[in-house]
Design a protein around this motif. Structure first.
Motif, PDB file in Angstrom:
ATOM      1  N   LEU A   1       2.981  -0.592   6.803  1.00 44.86           N
ATOM      2  CA  LEU A   1       2.579  -1.420   5.665  1.00 44.86           C
ATOM      3  C   LEU A   1       3.284  -1.053   4.369  1.00 44.86           C
ATOM      4  N   LEU A   2       3.398  -2.074   3.526  1.00 45.88           N
ATOM      5  CA  LEU A   2       3.767  -1.902   2.128  1.00 45.88           C
ATOM      6  C   LEU A   2       2.599  -2.432   1.312  1.00 45.88           C
ATOM      7  N   LEU A   3       2.093  -1.592   0.435  1.00 43.65           N
ATOM      8  CA  LEU A   3       1.063  -2.008  -0.514  1.00 43.65           C
ATOM      9  C   LEU A   3       1.712  -1.989  -1.882  1.00 43.65           C
ATOM     10  N   ARG A   4       1.539  -3.067  -2.642  1.00 53.80           N
ATOM     11  CA  ARG A   4       2.074  -3.075  -4.003  1.00 53.80           C
ATOM     12  C   ARG A   4       1.108  -3.788  -4.916  1.00 53.80           C
ATOM     13  N   THR A   5       1.061  -3.295  -6.155  1.00 53.51           N
ATOM     14  CA  THR A   5       0.161  -3.911  -7.116  1.00 53.51           C
ATOM     15  C   THR A   5       0.550  -5.371  -7.306  1.00 53.51           C
ATOM     16  N   LEU A   6      -0.450  -6.194  -7.453  1.00 52.52           N
ATOM     17  CA  LEU A   6      -0.235  -7.629  -7.599  1.00 52.52           C
ATOM     18  C   LEU A   6       0.261  -7.962  -8.997  1.00 52.52           C
ATOM     19  N   VAL A   7       1.161  -8.920  -9.065  1.00 48.78           N
ATOM     20  CA  VAL A   7       1.707  -9.408 -10.336  1.00 48.78           C
ATOM     21  C   VAL A   7       1.521 -10.924 -10.396  1.00 48.78           C
ATOM     22  N   GLU A   8       1.778 -11.493 -11.567  1.00 48.60           N
ATOM     23  CA  GLU A   8       1.515 -12.913 -11.800  1.00 48.60           C
ATOM     24  C   GLU A   8       2.118 -13.822 -10.738  1.00 48.60           C
TER      25      GLU A   8
ATOM     26  N   LYS B   1       5.516  -4.154   6.603  1.00 46.39           N
ATOM     27  CA  LYS B   1       6.845  -3.749   6.139  1.00 46.39           C
ATOM     28  C   LYS B   1       7.880  -4.782   6.578  1.00 46.39           C
ATOM     29  N   GLY B   2       8.778  -5.104   5.660  1.00 44.05           N
ATOM     30  CA  GLY B   2       9.837  -6.053   5.954  1.00 44.05           C
ATOM     31  C   GLY B   2       9.414  -7.505   5.847  1.00 44.05           C
ATOM     32  N   SER B   3       8.206  -7.754   5.363  1.00 38.21           N
ATOM     33  CA  SER B   3       7.703  -9.119   5.246  1.00 38.21           C
ATOM     34  C   SER B   3       7.199  -9.365   3.827  1.00 38.21           C
ATOM     35  N   ASN B   4       7.313 -10.583   3.376  1.00 39.98           N
ATOM     36  CA  ASN B   4       6.737 -10.971   2.085  1.00 39.98           C
ATOM     37  C   ASN B   4       5.446 -11.755   2.275  1.00 39.98           C
ATOM     38  N   TYR B   5       4.904 -11.724   3.494  1.00 38.99           N
ATOM     39  CA  TYR B   5       3.689 -12.466   3.826  1.00 38.99           C
ATOM     40  C   TYR B   5       2.473 -11.597   3.533  1.00 38.99           C
ATOM     41  N   LEU B   6       1.628 -12.081   2.634  1.00 39.97           N
ATOM     42  CA  LEU B   6       0.438 -11.345   2.205  1.00 39.97           C
ATOM     43  C   LEU B   6      -0.622 -11.407   3.304  1.00 39.97           C
ATOM     44  N   ILE B   7      -0.982 -10.250   3.863  1.00 40.54           N
ATOM     45  CA  ILE B   7      -1.968 -10.217   4.953  1.00 40.54           C
ATOM     46  C   ILE B   7      -3.314  -9.647   4.517  1.00 40.54           C
TER      47      ILE B   7
END
Length: 183
Positions: A9-16, A74-80
């Motif tokens: 997984l990649l966790l990143r803070t949400l932005v606008e 990881k490797g995806s821009n799909y928010l799960i």
């Protein structure tokens, strides 16, 4: 932007710019999540409403009061999913709550446990918390398993804690202490 990585997984803070994807995630899981969370008015599931939530979260992040992350394979821009360390209190408490939700199609794969473990590590190492708490419905076997797999301890039952979809619902209180995590 804060990024946390685990094996899958990649966790990143949400932005606008995440507002549309967050609204899509909310709409996709509206009824699945409403089993254990309040069902909201239709406006809640719009991009505009999620944009406002993200702005509020960013403000709280700057004040070190909340960290809200999107969960991605990881490797995806799909928010799960999403996970938050919130209601951060400093001494004499030095504690926070953790909350999370995973897309119905990604449950039972260990993603929630993996995300919780990453945020717990961040909370103890970077935010320097002493205690992390979580509420969970006694009916939510999946979430109970997530917390217990992440070494949280059930402390008790909070009677009629939350008003969810027309009923007062009991919730367990779970916690994880810093020294339990490091021992």
């Amino acid at each position: 932007m804060i990024k946390l990585e685990s094996d899958r997984l990649l966790l990143r803070t949400l932005v606008e710019s995440d507002a549309k994807n967050l609204a899509d995630l909310m709409r996709r899981n509206k009824y699945f999540w409403s089993i254990h969370e309040p069902l909201h008015e239709d406006e809640f599931y719009t991009e505009e409403a999620q944009f406002k939530k993200i702005l509020e979260s960013m403000h709280l992040l700057r004040a070190n009061r909340e960290y809200s992350f999107g969960i991605y394979e990881k490797g995806s821009n799909y928010l799960i999913g999403h996970i938050s360390l919130y209601a951060i209190k400093r001494l004499p408490y030095n504690s926070a709550f953790i909350g999370y939700s995973i897309d119905e199609n990604y449950t039972r794969k260990g993603f929630a446990t993996e995300a919780v473990k990453q945020v717990v590590e961040f909370a103890f190492q970077n935010v320097q918390l002493h205690r992390i708490e979580a509420y969970v419905s006694p009916k939510n076997d999946g979430s109970i398993k997530v917390l217990e797999n992440a070494h949280f301890v059930r402390e008790g039952l909070l009677r009629e804690l939350l008003y969810i979809n027309g009923r007062w619902e009991d919730h367990y209180l779970y916690s994880l202490l810093r020294y339990d995590y490091y021992s």
